[in-house]
Design a protein around this motif. Structure first.
Motif, mmCIF file in Angstrom:
data_model
loop_
_atom_site.group_PDB
_atom_site.id
_atom_site.type_symbol
_atom_site.label_atom_id
_atom_site.label_comp_id
_atom_site.label_asym_id
_atom_site.label_seq_id
_atom_site.Cartn_x
_atom_site.Cartn_y
_atom_site.Cartn_z
ATOM 1 N N THR A 2 0.824 -1.191 0.000
ATOM 2 C CA THR A 2 0.000 0.000 0.000
ATOM 3 C C THR A 2 0.872 1.261 0.000
ATOM 4 O O THR A 2 2.075 1.204 0.253
ATOM 5 C CB THR A 2 -0.901 0.036 1.236
ATOM 6 N N THR A 3 0.226 2.384 -0.287
ATOM 7 C CA THR A 3 0.939 3.657 -0.256
ATOM 8 C C THR A 3 1.558 3.905 1.111
ATOM 9 O O THR A 3 2.706 4.358 1.226
ATOM 10 C CB THR A 3 -0.021 4.801 -0.608
ATOM 11 N N LEU A 4 0.814 3.605 2.175
ATOM 12 C CA LEU A 4 1.322 3.839 3.526
ATOM 13 C C LEU A 4 2.529 2.954 3.827
ATOM 14 O O LEU A 4 3.490 3.402 4.463
ATOM 15 C CB LEU A 4 0.213 3.600 4.544
ATOM 16 N N ASP A 5 2.509 1.710 3.379
ATOM 17 C CA ASP A 5 3.663 0.823 3.580
ATOM 18 C C ASP A 5 4.854 1.304 2.762
ATOM 19 O O ASP A 5 5.994 1.326 3.244
ATOM 20 C CB ASP A 5 3.311 -0.609 3.174
ATOM 21 N N ASP A 6 4.587 1.676 1.543
ATOM 22 C CA ASP A 6 5.650 2.091 0.627
ATOM 23 C C ASP A 6 6.366 3.341 1.131
ATOM 24 O O ASP A 6 7.592 3.457 1.033
ATOM 25 C CB ASP A 6 5.046 2.333 -0.763
ATOM 26 N N LEU A 7 5.606 4.293 1.667
ATOM 27 C CA LEU A 7 6.175 5.570 2.074
ATOM 28 C C LEU A 7 6.571 5.627 3.553
ATOM 29 O O LEU A 7 7.090 6.649 4.010
ATOM 30 C CB LEU A 7 5.177 6.702 1.788
ATOM 31 N N ALA A 8 6.369 4.545 4.296
ATOM 32 C CA ALA A 8 6.616 4.577 5.739
ATOM 33 C C ALA A 8 8.048 4.958 6.108
ATOM 34 O O ALA A 8 8.255 5.815 6.992
ATOM 35 C CB ALA A 8 6.228 3.245 6.372
ATOM 36 N N PRO A 9 9.099 4.388 5.495
ATOM 37 C CA PRO A 9 10.466 4.801 5.865
ATOM 38 C C PRO A 9 10.732 6.272 5.573
ATOM 39 O O PRO A 9 11.379 6.969 6.367
ATOM 40 C CB PRO A 9 11.352 3.888 5.010
ATOM 41 N N TRP A 10 10.244 6.740 4.446
ATOM 42 C CA TRP A 10 10.379 8.157 4.077
ATOM 43 C C TRP A 10 9.689 9.043 5.108
ATOM 44 O O TRP A 10 10.245 10.042 5.560
ATOM 45 C CB TRP A 10 9.786 8.355 2.683
ATOM 46 N N GLN A 11 8.471 8.657 5.514
ATOM 47 C CA GLN A 11 7.712 9.468 6.459
ATOM 48 C C GLN A 11 8.369 9.490 7.832
ATOM 49 O O GLN A 11 8.408 10.545 8.490
ATOM 50 C CB GLN A 11 6.277 8.935 6.566
ATOM 51 N N ARG A 12 8.916 8.367 8.286
ATOM 52 C CA ARG A 12 9.563 8.337 9.600
ATOM 53 C C ARG A 12 10.739 9.300 9.646
ATOM 54 O O ARG A 12 10.957 9.995 10.644
ATOM 55 C CB ARG A 12 10.028 6.915 9.932
ATOM 56 N N ALA A 13 11.491 9.365 8.575
ATOM 57 C CA ALA A 13 12.640 10.273 8.535
ATOM 58 C C ALA A 13 12.190 11.735 8.583
ATOM 59 O O ALA A 13 12.864 12.573 9.208
ATOM 60 C CB ALA A 13 13.465 10.011 7.283
ATOM 61 N N LEU A 14 11.061 12.050 7.955
ATOM 62 C CA LEU A 14 10.563 13.423 7.977
ATOM 63 C C LEU A 14 9.973 13.776 9.342
ATOM 64 O O LEU A 14 10.186 14.880 9.848
ATOM 65 C CB LEU A 14 9.509 13.621 6.891
#
Length: 387
Positions: A2-14
Motif C-alpha cells: 500500500t501507499t502507507l507501507d511504501d512511504l513509511a520509511p520516508w515518512q519516519r525520517a521526515l
C-alpha cells in the motif's frame, strides 16, 4: 504494497525533523489545516538570520540591510518557481500576513476600482468566510451584484448551474476545501469563463499538494505560510495580469515581516526536498484509512462526498482533511473528549460561509508528520463512543 507501507520509511525520517512532534510523543496533532508544525530546518534558518543578519528590507544601504533585501527578492523568485510560474517576469508577489489579508487586498486594491454599475462577481458562500466576506464588502461598496457559486451533491462547484455573463468581473474560488477536503476543480470554472479573472484561495493546498499556476491558469493565488511549515504572520499574493490591469497594492507598504518571509522560503525548500507529490500521497492515504474506519462506525456522519470514503473510490480522495459528526454527542464535547486522549482536533463551525454547514463538526486535518498509529488511535477512541 500500500501507499502507507511504501512511504513509511520516508515518512519516519521526515517526522523526526519536527521538534514539537518529537517533544510530545503521546499527543497526536490533528489540526494542520489550522496551522502546521515547523521542521527544524525552518526554525534554524530563522534563528540564524535573526542572530547573524537581522535588518529591515528596502530601506538601508548597509550590508545587513542589503542582504535582507536580497533575501526577500529571492523569496519572491522562489515562490514563483514553487508555483510552476511559466512567465515569472510577467507576475508579481506581494507578501502579506496570510490568506485573509491577501484576499481582502485583492478585493479592495485591484477589484473594487474596476467595478461599475451592472457588474457582478461570483462568490462561493459555502467556502471559508475569508473567501466570501472580502468580495461581498467590495461589491457592497461598488453597489453591484454578488451571485453565489452553487455546490453539487459531491460538495464540488456545480459548474452546470453557473452562468457567466459579459458583466462577470471576478470569480472567487477555493483550491482544496477546508471542511470537505476535496479539490474544487477550479479548471472547470476556467473552462466556463476563459476571459474572467479567477482568484484562488490556496490556504489548504499550498504546501500540501503540488500547485501549478501553469496548469490551473488562474490570475491570483493567495495563501498563508503558517499552514505550510512557515512562521505565523506571513503569506503571499501571487498575481499575473493576464486578464485585467496589473495588480498594485494600494497605499504605503510598511516594513515587511522579514523573518516570516525567510521562513517561508526555507519551508518551500523543505517541502520541495521532501517531495510534494509524496506529501500529498501520504496525507491522502491517511485520510482514506480514517474515512474507511469511520464508515464502519454507525454513530458517525462524515461530511462531504459520500462516494469518496474508501480506497477503491472512483472519485477523487480527500486531501488530508476529514470532517464528521457524532449523531448524539455534540461536536464541541467530542473535541474535549478526544483532547483528553491526546488527540488534538478542531471542533466548531470552521469559519464556513453562510451557505455552509449549520451544525458544528469535528475536523481532522493530517500532514506528513502524522502516522498510521495516530489515525488508528483516533478510530479506537471514536469506536468507544459508537453508540
Amino acid at each position: 504494497m500500500t501507499t502507507l507501507d511504501d512511504l513509511a520509511p520516508w515518512q519516519r525520517a521526515l517526522r523526526d525533523q519536527f521538534p514539537m512532534i518529537e517533544a510530545n510523543p503521546d499527543v497526536a496533532y490533528l489540526d494542520s489545516a489550522a496551522t502546521s508544525q515547523k521542521p527544524q530546518s525552518v526554525l534554524d534558518t530563522v534563528i540564524t538570520y535573526l542572530t547573524t543578519g537581522n535588518a529591515n528590507a528596502s530601506r538601508g544601504t548597509y550590508p545587513w540591510a542589503n542582504r535582507t533585501t536580497a533575501r526577500i527578492d529571492q523569496a519572491r523568485d522562489r515562490l514563483k518557481s514553487f508555483l510552476d510560474d511559466p512567465l515569472p517576469d510577467e507576475s508579481t508577489v506581494q507578501f502579506v500576513s496570510g490568506t485573509t489579508e491577501g484576499l481582502r487586498a485583492v478585493a479592495r486594491d485591484w477589484l473594487l476600482p474596476q467595478l461599475r454599475d451592472g457588474d457582478e462577481i461570483l462568490v462561493p458562500f459555502a467556502d471559508h468566510n475569508a473567501n466570501s466576506m472580502p468580495w461581498v464588502e467590495a461589491a457592497t461598496l461598488a453597489g453591484i451584484a454578488v451571485r453565489a457559486i452553487p455546490y453539487d451533491a459531491a460538495h464540488d462547484y456545480d459548474h452546470r448551474r453557473i452562468t457567466v455573463t459579459p458583466r462577470t468581473r471576478m470569480i472567487a474560488a477555493t483550491h482544496v476545501h477546508h471542511v470537505y477536503g476535496n479539490d474544487m476543480n477550479v479548471q472547470r470554472l476556467r473552462a466556463l469563463a476563459p476571459g474572467v479573472p479567477i482568484c484562488l484561495d490556496a490556504a489548504q493546498s499550498f504546501g500540501h499538494i503540488p500547485l501549478s499556476v501553469r496548469e490551473l491558469d488562474v490570475d491570483f493565488v493567495v495563501f498563508s505560510g503558517h499552514k505550510a511549515m512557515a512562521l505565523p504572520g506571513t503569506g503571499a499574493i501571487w498575481a499575473r495580469n493576464q486578464r485585467g490591469p496589473a495588480y498594485q497594492p494600494a497605499g504605503w507598504q510598511g516594513s515587511p515581516n522579514t523573518s516570516g518571509i525567510i521562513s517561508l522560503a526555507a519551508a518551500m525548500d523543505w517541502l520541495e526536498k521532501a517531495g510534494l507529490d509524496r506529501v500529498a500521497r501520504w496525507n491522502q492515504a491517511l485520510g482514506v484509512r480514517l474515512t474507511e474506519g469511520l464508515s464502519k462506525l454507525a454513530a458517525y456522519e462524515v461530511l462531504g462526498c459520500q462516494r469518496s470514503l474508501t480506497a477503491d473510490s472512483l472519485v477523487q480522495q480527500r486531501h488530508g482533511i476529514v470532517t464528521f459528526r457524532h449523531r448524539s454527542i455534540g461536536s464541541n464535547d467530542l473535541g474535549f473528549i478526544l483532547a483528553g486522549d491526546g488527540l488534538l482536533v478542531r471542533a466548531d463551525g470552521h469559519c464556513q460561509g453562510a451557505q455552509g454547514e449549520k451544525t458544528a463538526s469535528v475536523r481532522v486535518s493530517l500532514h506528513v508528520y502524522n502516522t498510521v498509529d495516530e489515525v488508528d488511535r483516533l478510530l479506537e477512541a471514536l469506536a468507544r463512543l459508537d453508540h
